[in-house]
Write a protein that holds these residues in place. Sequence first.
Motif, short mmCIF file in Angstrom:
data_model
loop_
_atom_site.label_atom_id
_atom_site.label_comp_id
_atom_site.label_asym_id
_atom_site.label_seq_id
_atom_site.Cartn_x
_atom_site.Cartn_y
_atom_site.Cartn_z
N PRO A 6 0.86 -1.18 0.00
CA PRO A 6 0.00 0.00 0.00
C PRO A 6 0.90 1.24 0.00
O PRO A 6 1.82 1.32 0.81
N TYR A 7 0.68 2.16 -0.92
CA TYR A 7 1.58 3.31 -1.08
C TYR A 7 0.99 4.55 -0.41
O TYR A 7 -0.15 4.92 -0.67
N THR A 8 1.77 5.17 0.44
CA THR A 8 1.45 6.49 0.99
C THR A 8 2.75 7.29 1.04
O THR A 8 3.82 6.73 1.26
N LYS A 9 2.65 8.60 0.85
CA LYS A 9 3.85 9.45 0.91
C LYS A 9 4.46 9.47 2.31
O LYS A 9 5.65 9.68 2.46
N ALA A 10 3.63 9.25 3.33
CA ALA A 10 4.13 9.24 4.71
C ALA A 10 4.83 7.92 5.04
O ALA A 10 5.57 7.83 6.00
N GLY A 11 4.58 6.89 4.24
CA GLY A 11 5.20 5.59 4.47
C GLY A 11 4.36 4.71 5.37
O GLY A 11 3.39 5.15 5.99
N ILE A 12 4.72 3.45 5.44
CA ILE A 12 4.03 2.47 6.28
C ILE A 12 5.06 1.76 7.15
O ILE A 12 6.26 1.77 6.86
N GLY A 57 10.20 1.28 10.07
CA GLY A 57 9.15 2.30 10.04
C GLY A 57 9.28 3.24 8.86
O GLY A 57 10.35 3.40 8.27
N ALA A 58 8.17 3.87 8.52
CA ALA A 58 8.09 4.91 7.48
C ALA A 58 8.65 4.45 6.14
O ALA A 58 9.41 5.16 5.49
#
Length: 86
Positions: A6-12, A57-58
């Motif tokens: 799952p892609y988010t700019k904030a990271g997972i 993280g991130a």
Amino acid sequence: DAYGLPYTKAGINLGWQMTFTGAPSGVSTTLQVSIDKTNWATIDTGTNTSGEYRIVGAVVGKWIRAVLGTLTAGTSPTATCKIIVL
């Protein structure tokens, strides 16, 4: 093999677990991410011959893979990696 994330700019946050059979004397596994499935960045490395669970993280990327670099000695050693999105 590479697996989609799952892609988010904030990271997972990710957890990854390496397990080994056959009592290897040396192991090196890297966790890598990519945006385009061509260029890869190493985000963590594990070297514990007993196996280990690590948290990163991130993480920002669309693809992830574990790369087994070294698996030496032991009795017919095998490696298994599980990657978990936290």
